[in-house]
Design an enzyme around this catalytic site. Structure first.
Site, PDB file in Angstrom:
ATOM      1  N   ASP A  64       0.841  -1.198   0.000  1.00 12.84           N
ATOM      2  CA  ASP A  64       0.000   0.000   0.000  1.00 12.84           C
ATOM      3  C   ASP A  64       0.877   1.249   0.000  1.00 12.84           C
ATOM      4  O   ASP A  64       2.037   1.201   0.411  1.00 12.84           O
ATOM      5  CB  ASP A  64      -0.889   0.032   1.253  1.00 12.84           C
ATOM      6  CG  ASP A  64      -1.877  -1.125   1.279  1.00 12.84           C
ATOM      7  OD1 ASP A  64      -2.180  -1.666   0.195  1.00 12.84           O
ATOM      8  OD2 ASP A  64      -2.315  -1.486   2.389  1.00 12.84           O
TER       9      ASP A  64
HETATM   10  N1  URA Z   1      -1.234  -5.999   3.710  1.00 17.27           N
HETATM   11  C1  URA Z   1      -1.742  -4.739   3.765  1.00 17.27           C
HETATM   12  O1  URA Z   1      -2.791  -4.507   4.337  1.00 17.27           O
HETATM   13  N2  URA Z   1      -1.037  -3.758   3.179  1.00 17.27           N
HETATM   14  C2  URA Z   1       0.154  -3.950   2.557  1.00 17.27           C
HETATM   15  O2  URA Z   1       0.760  -2.992   2.052  1.00 17.27           O
HETATM   16  C3  URA Z   1       0.661  -5.261   2.522  1.00 17.27           C
HETATM   17  C4  URA Z   1      -0.059  -6.268   3.105  1.00 17.27           C
END
Ligand code: URA
Length: 233
Positions: free
Chosen positions: A101
């Site tokens: 993310d």
């Molecule tokens: N899980 C998430 O919620 N975000 C990420 O960036 C990676 C795994």
């Protein structure tokens, strides 16, 4: 391989730019000017563009310590792409191995080898992804059992695979999962009524980010690190 293909593989020249450079006599093969794109290059031939020796760019395997505020996309959109952090040729051929993310930091792999990527992200290969999460609320007492048993996340029809949770302190935990569902870690903690404040990936398979790379820095993997993913079955 044909010389025109060799030029577009080894430089940032487009096909038509490569043709112009060839026509202008800028390319030599073993010291002789060659104007024809159809000329076939043999292994061991020395190809030069003006004074610059050219070589094919092989497959590339890179680890990046992703800072927050960058997207794992190929092009900039709402946020800059992680690719803009790499100062290398032929960036447009690369892709990220899975996604983090925009606010997640830590280990992201970048490559132009699609098969290698598949090897790492395919749930069939059960490659560990290890995250450290800081949480808004104290961790539930039964969090380890709940994550180990698997969770049916909102809108999904199969539970998550067993996941290993290690408590670091009341609001910090290390979570090892073997999948990469959309926002998986955040949704798993949300299932417990908690909120992830920061999320950092520290390991994929046997490959740890370590302390050498500052946020935004990257390095090529060693051949041993690349092959470790193939040997992990
Ligand atoms: N899980 C998430 O919620 N975000 C990420 O960036 C990676 C795994």
């Amino acid at each position: 391989m044909r010389l025109d293909k060799f030029l577009s593989e080894s430089t940032d020249l487009s096909r038509s730019e490569a043709r112009k450079v060839l026509k202008s006599g800028g390319i030599t093969v073993n010291g002789e000017v060659v104007n024809k794109g159809t000329h076939v290059i043999q292994e061991g031939d020395g190809v030069m563009w003006e004074d610059e020796p050219l070589a094919l760019i092989g497959l590339r395997y890179i680890m990046l310590n992703k800072p927050a505020g960058y997207e794992c996309s190929l092009k900039n959109s709402a946020y800059p792409s992680v690719m803009t952090l790499l100062d290398i040729e032929k960036r447009d051929r690369l892709h990220t191995v899975g996604r983090l993310d925009v606010d997640t930091t830590g280990l992201i792999l970048i490559t132009d080898d699609g098969q290698w990527t598949h090897r790492i992200i395919s749930p069939r290969h059960q490659c560990d992804k290890v995250y450290v999460a800081t949480l808004a609320e104290p961790l539930a007492d039964n969090a380890e059992e709940v994550f180990q048993a698997g969770i049916l996340l909102n809108g999904e029809d199969t539970p998550t695979l067993p996941a290993l949770l290690e408590r670091i302190d009341e609001r910090t935990a290390r979570l090892t999962i073997q999948e990469g569902r959309y926002h998986q870690v955040k949704r798993m903690f949300a299932y417990l009524g908690n909120l992830v404040l920061t999320l950092h990936r520290e390991r994929i398979g046997q490959l740890s980010l370590g302390d050498d790379l500052e946020l935004g820095e990257s390095r090529y993997l060693t051949p041993e690190e690349v092959h470790a993913f193939v040997a992990e079955d």
